[in-house]
Design a protein around this motif. Structure first.
Motif, short mmCIF file in Angstrom:
data_model
loop_
_atom_site.label_atom_id
_atom_site.label_comp_id
_atom_site.label_asym_id
_atom_site.label_seq_id
_atom_site.Cartn_x
_atom_site.Cartn_y
_atom_site.Cartn_z
N GLY A 1 9.61 7.07 1.71
CA GLY A 1 9.32 8.46 2.66
C GLY A 1 7.92 8.71 2.95
O GLY A 1 7.73 9.67 3.48
N ASP A 2 6.98 8.04 2.18
CA ASP A 2 5.69 8.27 2.64
C ASP A 2 5.57 7.50 4.02
O ASP A 2 6.20 6.81 4.49
N PRO A 3 4.24 7.96 4.37
CA PRO A 3 4.02 7.35 5.95
C PRO A 3 3.84 5.78 6.18
O PRO A 3 4.48 5.60 7.32
N LEU A 4 3.67 5.16 5.20
CA LEU A 4 3.66 3.84 5.19
C LEU A 4 5.23 3.22 5.41
O LEU A 4 5.57 2.49 6.08
N GLY B 1 0.74 -1.16 -0.12
CA GLY B 1 -0.04 0.07 -0.06
C GLY B 1 0.61 1.34 -0.08
O GLY B 1 1.93 1.27 -0.33
N GLN B 2 0.19 2.32 0.60
CA GLN B 2 0.78 3.48 0.50
C GLN B 2 0.23 4.45 1.29
O GLN B 2 -0.87 4.35 1.78
N ALA B 3 0.59 5.75 1.64
CA ALA B 3 0.42 7.01 2.15
C ALA B 3 -0.26 6.59 3.59
O ALA B 3 -0.18 5.56 4.22
N ALA B 4 -1.18 7.75 3.88
CA ALA B 4 -1.65 7.64 5.25
C ALA B 4 -2.62 6.53 5.31
O ALA B 4 -2.97 5.90 6.44
N PHE B 5 -3.37 6.21 4.45
CA PHE B 5 -4.34 4.91 4.57
C PHE B 5 -3.36 3.66 4.88
O PHE B 5 -3.61 3.03 5.75
N GLY B 6 -2.55 3.42 4.06
CA GLY B 6 -1.65 2.16 4.25
C GLY B 6 -1.02 2.12 5.69
O GLY B 6 -0.84 1.15 6.31
N GLU B 7 -0.45 3.37 6.33
CA GLU B 7 -0.07 3.36 7.45
C GLU B 7 -1.12 3.09 8.68
O GLU B 7 -0.80 2.32 9.59
N ALA B 8 -2.25 3.67 8.34
CA ALA B 8 -3.17 3.33 9.34
C ALA B 8 -3.85 1.77 9.50
O ALA B 8 -4.10 1.21 10.57
N VAL B 9 -4.01 1.09 8.20
CA VAL B 9 -4.24 -0.31 8.04
C VAL B 9 -2.86 -0.80 8.89
O VAL B 9 -3.23 -1.77 9.55
N TYR B 10 -1.76 -0.60 8.65
CA TYR B 10 -0.67 -1.18 9.24
C TYR B 10 -0.94 -1.23 10.88
O TYR B 10 -0.80 -2.18 11.46
N ARG B 11 -1.17 0.08 11.32
CA ARG B 11 -1.19 0.32 12.64
C ARG B 11 -2.31 -0.75 13.34
O ARG B 11 -2.35 -1.20 14.23
N ARG B 12 -3.69 -0.66 12.60
CA ARG B 12 -4.89 -1.36 13.11
C ARG B 12 -4.39 -2.89 13.18
O ARG B 12 -4.70 -3.59 14.06
N LEU B 13 -3.87 -3.39 12.04
CA LEU B 13 -3.53 -4.87 11.89
C LEU B 13 -2.47 -5.21 13.26
O LEU B 13 -2.47 -6.26 13.77
N LEU B 14 -1.61 -4.38 13.62
CA LEU B 14 -0.72 -4.70 14.69
C LEU B 14 -1.60 -4.71 15.95
O LEU B 14 -1.18 -5.55 16.80
N GLU B 15 -2.26 -3.58 16.07
CA GLU B 15 -3.26 -3.51 17.33
C GLU B 15 -4.05 -5.07 17.42
O GLU B 15 -4.13 -5.32 18.47
N HIS C 1 10.04 -3.06 1.01
CA HIS C 1 10.48 -2.99 -0.30
C HIS C 1 9.78 -2.16 -1.19
O HIS C 1 8.44 -2.00 -0.87
N PRO C 2 10.12 -1.33 -2.34
CA PRO C 2 9.28 -0.91 -3.19
C PRO C 2 8.35 -1.81 -3.88
O PRO C 2 8.81 -2.82 -3.90
N THR C 3 7.13 -1.30 -4.30
CA THR C 3 6.22 -2.21 -4.75
C THR C 3 6.79 -2.79 -6.23
O THR C 3 6.39 -3.93 -6.51
N GLN C 4 7.47 -1.95 -6.75
CA GLN C 4 8.04 -2.40 -8.11
C GLN C 4 8.81 -3.45 -8.23
O GLN C 4 9.07 -4.36 -9.04
N ASN C 5 9.49 -3.88 -7.05
CA ASN C 5 10.28 -5.16 -6.81
C ASN C 5 9.53 -6.44 -7.08
O ASN C 5 9.88 -7.41 -7.44
N TYR D 1 5.97 -0.51 -0.55
CA TYR D 1 5.52 0.72 -0.53
C TYR D 1 5.80 1.26 -2.11
O TYR D 1 6.41 0.62 -2.56
N GLU D 2 4.75 2.07 -2.22
CA GLU D 2 4.94 2.84 -3.69
C GLU D 2 6.06 4.04 -3.67
O GLU D 2 6.72 4.34 -4.77
#
Length: 305
Positions: free
Chosen positions: A35-38, A7-21, A50-54, A31-32
């Motif tokens: 340096g973005d939040p995710l 994923g990417q951006a603030a949405f990806g970060e929020a999903v990450y935090r929720r899944l950890l919780e 890793h970058p998504t392109q990988n 990530y795409e």
């Protein structure tokens, strides 16, 4: 459950935090944009990133497989992920989409729901298959579309938080073996092209409500576009109103501190902010003064370059 988060951006970060919780084991992040939040959160947490392109490199497949992910979670993904990646985890891949599939397949789903004047939309978590947003539905949540919503407000107030909740619920259902796979009704499917380029252009001759919906559906991106003389300008923060007297659609009725009022087919539109190409949005009256716009001129009389 062992999850690879793409994923990417603030949405990806929020999903990450929720899944950890929720106690999920995030074994890798893709990530795409660096340096973005995710990406930043993954680095901070020491999780393999890793970058998504990988994922499109065949020589990377072993490194991906070694993560041992049981499920791919796609949170705001705007690039094509190869089938060999999507199908490798035992539980496959699930994805967030900001519409009630099969309505509004494609990457401009939120734009078109508002542009079309719909009063309800929502989010879908679906199983990814070979098509574009065509996989079986895992869960859905509905959201109202208010008469003043823009893309920004609808996403911020409903579709973002609903999406985070929905992905977390979906992962738990997959883990517990209770996740359904409901086929989409192809007879009800719609697909709209990306809302950009000429599709963002305001067609001033259309009925007032349609023009109003169009501008809201393009805010903040890509911004509803029109021309003032030969210059392309984006318009934002609009209010639909009545119109008194005779005027042609697109004609400037007044320029005042509150904004620029434009005649519509069956009403008028108060434009509070405008943006010239290469500049930031500013008060519409300021932009009008800088361009030299006058009452009586008509917007959109020249094609957008």
């Amino acid at each position: 459950m062992r999850v690879a988060l793409i994923g990417q951006a603030a949405f990806g970060e929020a999903v990450y935090r929720r899944l950890l919780e929720q106690g999920e084991d995030i074994v890798g992040v893709f990530y795409e944009r660096e340096g973005d939040p995710l990406h930043n959160l993954a680095v901070e947490q020491g999780v393999t990133a890793h970058p998504t392109q990988n994922l499109r490199r065949r020589d990377f497949m072993q490194a991906y497989a070694d993560l041992g992910a049981e499920l791919n979670v796609l949170a705001f993904v705007t690039v094509i992920i190869p089938e060999r990646v999507l199908d490798l985890p035992p539980h496959g891949s699930i994805q967030y989409h900001p519409s009630l599939l099969p309505l509004h397949r494609g990457r401009s789903a939120i734009n078109w729901a508002i542009i079309n004047g719909e009063t309800e939309t929502g989010i879908t978590i679906f199983w990814v298959d070979r098509g574009i947003d065509t996989g079986p539905i895992l869960l859905q949540k509905t959201a109202p579309v208010s008469p003043t919503d823009t893309l920004a407000t609808l996403y911020r107030n409903f579709l973002f938080p609903q999406g985070v909740d929905g992905l977390a619920e979906a992962v738990a259902m997959v883990r517990d073996g209770t996740a359904p796979r409901t086929p989409q009704d192809e007879s009800a499917a719609t697909y709209e092209p990306p809302c950009e380029g000429r599709l963002a252009e305001v067609q001033w001759f259309r009925p007032a409500q349609q023009v109003y919906n169009h501008v809201r559906g393009c805010e903040p991106q890509p911004g509803a576009a029109t021309t003032i003389r030969e210059e392309t300008v984006r318009i934002f923060d609009v209010e639909l109103g009545a119109r008194e007297g005779a005027a042609m659609y697109g004609e400037v009725l007044s320029i005042e501190e509150a904004g620029v009022r434009v005649a519509l087919n069956g009403g008028s539109l108060l434009v509070r902010r405008m943006r010239r190409e290469g500049e930031r949005p500013a008060a519409a009256a300021e932009v009008a003064a800088a361009i030299g716009l006058e009452v009586g001129e008509r917007l959109g009389m020249q094609p957008i370059a």
